[in-house]
Scaffold this motif. Structure first.
Motif, PDB file in Angstrom:
ATOM      1  N   ARG A 122     -48.368   8.726  -8.166  1.00  0.00           N
ATOM      2  CA  ARG A 122     -47.725   8.509  -9.474  1.00  0.00           C
ATOM      3  C   ARG A 122     -48.084   9.643 -10.433  1.00  0.00           C
ATOM      4  N   ASP A 173     -42.470  -3.940  -7.810  1.00  0.00           N
ATOM      5  CA  ASP A 173     -41.434  -3.752  -6.785  1.00  0.00           C
ATOM      6  C   ASP A 173     -41.930  -4.042  -5.369  1.00  0.00           C
ATOM      7  N   PHE A 179     -36.690   3.165  -8.221  1.00  0.00           N
ATOM      8  CA  PHE A 179     -38.125   3.385  -8.453  1.00  0.00           C
ATOM      9  C   PHE A 179     -38.681   2.309  -9.385  1.00  0.00           C
ATOM     10  N   ASP A 180     -39.734   1.637  -8.939  1.00  0.00           N
ATOM     11  CA  ASP A 180     -40.397   0.545  -9.683  1.00  0.00           C
ATOM     12  C   ASP A 180     -39.492  -0.658  -9.907  1.00  0.00           C
ATOM     13  N   GLY A 197     -42.254   3.114  -0.803  1.00  0.00           N
ATOM     14  CA  GLY A 197     -43.192   3.064  -1.922  1.00  0.00           C
ATOM     15  C   GLY A 197     -43.684   4.454  -2.236  1.00  0.00           C
ATOM     16  N   SER A 198     -45.021   4.603  -2.296  1.00  0.00           N
ATOM     17  CA  SER A 198     -45.567   5.927  -2.605  1.00  0.00           C
ATOM     18  C   SER A 198     -45.963   6.679  -1.332  1.00  0.00           C
TER      19      SER A 198
HETATM   20  N1  HSE Z   1     -42.968   1.929  -7.195  1.00  0.00           N
HETATM   21  C1  HSE Z   1     -44.286   2.220  -6.736  1.00  0.00           C
HETATM   22  C2  HSE Z   1     -44.447   3.724  -6.613  1.00  0.00           C
HETATM   23  C3  HSE Z   1     -44.503   1.586  -5.398  1.00  0.00           C
HETATM   24  O1  HSE Z   1     -43.626   4.337  -5.936  1.00  0.00           O
HETATM   25  O2  HSE Z   1     -45.370   4.283  -7.208  1.00  0.00           O
HETATM   26  C4  HSE Z   1     -45.867   1.856  -4.810  1.00  0.00           C
HETATM   27  O3  HSE Z   1     -46.747   0.858  -5.127  1.00  0.00           O
END
Ligand code: HSE
Length: 312
Positions: free
Chosen positions: A189, A142, A23-24, A262-263
């Motif tokens: 997030r 990321d 993550f990130d 990602g998200s």
């Molecule tokens: N690492 C980020 C997240 C990626 O999962 O919020 C999405 O931009």
């Protein structure tokens, strides 16, 4: 006309971030899916967005991720010129495969090209993160790192930003499934807990360490075992319709990894055989369509190339 130098037309790849265990921190570039941008050096200072096709996005530079990262770079290098940007979106906004990052990374990559590449990839990623922050409310790299570097990248630190380009995953096929809902990264997030259990933190650290070790030794079993997410997936999967069913279908088709790209809402999967990815994608697409949900399915590979010039 105040154009004083030839423009560049560039391709900016879609990317998958997090990759279950990072993550990130982890991300990779996709082959064949990406935006095009035209970056033009002009006398008028600042950034002017002259055209956007494919998506409804803000034309004001300070409200647009490409504009924000371009402005940050122009300021950082004390530019005595400005730029015009055309953005031709092919990556759907809010799809989870690095749409905002492609625009942010493309703007700074394009400026660097026009200046004959004075900045390295790390410096470009730093500027691109400024645009990414506009989209997600947080400076994370990321998606922008693999978009700039290509291949698979690991963010080893944010303060200061440090990035490692990881060894290639040559024999991996990637499936991307994009159910047509939108998820704003900021919201995805916001639902994450601020604290996690020690047990989960240990498991995730073990997964990420195993993933990295597996790439250096190309240990396929360790690689497959490491691709688990105990920190984020349990909280975000509720945002994605039929997540558990699609995960089960991926296992039934020998996918060795499955998770939120990602998200989200896009879902990524890995397999060692293209036929497995193809049948997983067609079965999942048919399932989603039976539920009345439109979906895009792409079979891809990990691209060793990040943003690149396509003309002149
Ligand atoms: N690492 C980020 C997240 C990626 O999962 O919020 C999405 O931009």
């Amino acid at each position: 006309m105040n154009t004083i130098r030839e423009e560049v037309r560039i391709f900016c790849p879609a990317t998958v971030a997090n990759v279950n265990c990072g993550f990130d921190a982890l991300g990779f570039a996709l082959e064949g899916i990406g935006d095009e941008m035209v970056i033009r050096k002009v006398k008028t200072p600042g950034v002017t967005i002259t055209k956007i096709t494919g998506e409804e996005l803000p034309m004001e530079a300070h409200k647009n991720v490409a504009g924000v990262s371009g402005l940050a770079m122009l300021e950082g290098i004390n530019a005595n010129f400005g730029i015009e940007i055309e953005i031709h979106k092919k990556i759907r906004a809010g799809s989870g495969i690095g749409s905002s990052s492609a625009s942010a990374a493309g703007a700074v990559f394009g400026i660097n090209q026009l200046l004959e590449n004075p900045l390295d990839n790390l410096a470009l990623t730093n500027y691109a993160m400024k645009g990414e922050a506009l989209a997600s409310g947080n400076e994370h790299a990321d998606n922008v790192a693999p978009c700039v570097y290509g291949g698979t990248t690991l963010i080893t630190g944010y303060n200061p930003l440090r990035i490692i380009a990881l060894p290639p995953m040559d024999s991996i096929y990637v499936g991307i499934l994009h159910p047509h809902i939108k998820i704003a990264t900021k919201e995805a997030r916001a639902i994450l807990p601020k604290e996690v259990s020690l047990a989960n933190a240990i498991t995730q650290a073990q997964n990420l360490a195993s993933f990295v070790a597996s790439l250096y030794e190309w240990d396929k079993q360790l690689f497959a075992d490491s691709l688990q997410d105990v920190l984020v997936e349990p909280h975000r999967k509720q945002l994605i319709p039929h997540f558990d069913t699609i995960k089960r279908i991926s296992k039934e088709h020998n996918c060795i990894a499955f998770g939120i790209s990602g998200s989200g809402p896009s879902l990524f999967s890995f397999a060692f055989a293209k036929a497995d990815i193809d049948t997983y994608l067609s079965t999942s697409k048919a399932f989603y369509e039976e539920q009345g949900l439109a979906v895009d399915a792409y079979s891809s590979r990990i691209s060793e190339h990040g943003c690149r010039v396509i003309s002149p």
